[in-house]
Design a protein around this motif. Structure first.
Motif, PDB file in Angstrom:
ATOM      1  N   ASP A   4       0.880  -1.170   0.000  1.00 23.27           N
ATOM      2  CA  ASP A   4       0.000   0.000   0.000  1.00 23.27           C
ATOM      3  C   ASP A   4       0.915   1.216   0.000  1.00 23.27           C
ATOM      4  O   ASP A   4       1.379   1.660   1.056  1.00 23.27           O
ATOM      5  N   PRO A   5       1.238   1.742  -1.190  1.00 23.40           N
ATOM      6  CA  PRO A   5       2.205   2.847  -1.265  1.00 23.40           C
ATOM      7  C   PRO A   5       1.720   4.143  -0.619  1.00 23.40           C
ATOM      8  O   PRO A   5       2.536   4.999  -0.297  1.00 23.40           O
ATOM      9  N   SER A   6       0.424   4.281  -0.396  1.00 24.90           N
ATOM     10  CA  SER A   6      -0.093   5.520   0.193  1.00 24.90           C
ATOM     11  C   SER A   6       0.399   5.716   1.625  1.00 24.90           C
ATOM     12  O   SER A   6       0.455   6.838   2.108  1.00 24.90           O
ATOM     13  N   VAL A   7       0.753   4.622   2.284  1.00 18.65           N
ATOM     14  CA  VAL A   7       1.251   4.702   3.662  1.00 18.65           C
ATOM     15  C   VAL A   7       2.618   4.024   3.796  1.00 18.65           C
ATOM     16  O   VAL A   7       3.062   3.728   4.903  1.00 18.65           O
ATOM     17  N   GLU A   8       3.268   3.749   2.663  1.00 15.25           N
ATOM     18  CA  GLU A   8       4.578   3.116   2.633  1.00 15.25           C
ATOM     19  C   GLU A   8       4.598   1.810   3.435  1.00 15.25           C
ATOM     20  O   GLU A   8       5.486   1.564   4.245  1.00 15.25           O
ATOM     21  N   PHE A   9       3.593   0.971   3.177  1.00 15.56           N
ATOM     22  CA  PHE A   9       3.493  -0.329   3.845  1.00 15.56           C
ATOM     23  C   PHE A   9       3.649  -1.423   2.811  1.00 15.56           C
ATOM     24  O   PHE A   9       3.087  -1.334   1.716  1.00 15.56           O
ATOM     25  N   GLY A  10       4.399  -2.457   3.163  1.00 15.47           N
ATOM     26  CA  GLY A  10       4.541  -3.571   2.238  1.00 15.47           C
ATOM     27  C   GLY A  10       4.922  -4.856   2.935  1.00 15.47           C
ATOM     28  O   GLY A  10       5.567  -4.851   3.992  1.00 15.47           O
ATOM     29  N   LEU A  11       4.485  -5.947   2.360  1.00 16.93           N
ATOM     30  CA  LEU A  11       4.847  -7.289   2.814  1.00 16.93           C
ATOM     31  C   LEU A  11       5.436  -8.043   1.642  1.00 16.93           C
ATOM     32  O   LEU A  11       4.946  -7.926   0.523  1.00 16.93           O
TER      33      LEU A  11
END
Length: 157
Positions: free
Chosen positions: A105-112
């Motif tokens: 989710d690039p809008s919150v700089e989250f990634g797995l």
């Protein structure tokens, strides 16, 4: 009973549960704010379902975007299905959680990122930790190593 705790398998299960929970929320309430997802998955996973022309075009993996237009999101305990638009051609996909390689989710700089899709197989014992060196020192860090084994003695006073 197994010899030890398979932390890798437990972590992957927890991360897939997080993806399921996020998608269930989107299914019931829609995407909030600027949130959107880039989901890369294994198109060869035996439970993945996608149109033949997409499987031919993306023979190993594919990244889809859930942002402005998607329809019919259905989330289950094993995976999710969604209709996405591919150049004005709506197509239904089914993506099992085990096929997911990355969820961002690039809008919150989250990634797995899931390094291996084999870890959840029943026949596999899971990842095998490296053998500790005979001198008791941590192994030298190698290029492209995903994790480093560190001796706790380094931090004791």
């Amino acid at each position: 009973m197994s010899e030890g705790i398979d932390y890798g398998k437990l972590m992957h299960r927890a991360m897939r549960g997080l993806i399921q929970e996020v998608l269930e929320d989107v299914q019931s309430r829609g995407l909030p704010g600027e949130h959107h997802f880039f989901i890369t998955f294994d198109t060869q996973h035996p439970e993945t379902e996608l149109a033949d022309w997409l499987a031919d075009r993306y023979p190993g993996e594919m990244t889809v975007v859930m942002q402005h237009w998607f329809d019919g999101l259905e989330v289950t305990d094993e995976g999710f299905s969604v209709t996405l638009n591919f150049g004005d051609a709506p197509e239904r996909l089914y993506i099992p959680y085990d096929a997911i390689k990355t969820f961002v989710d690039p809008s919150v700089e989250f990634g797995l990122r899931f390094e291996s899709q084999d870890e959840d197989d029943e026949d596999d014992d899971g990842p095998h930790p490296p053998e500790p060196p005979e001198d008791g020192q941590p192994p030298a860090r190698e290029a492209h190593q995903d994790a480093e084994v560190v001796s706790l003695d380094r931090f004791r006073k």
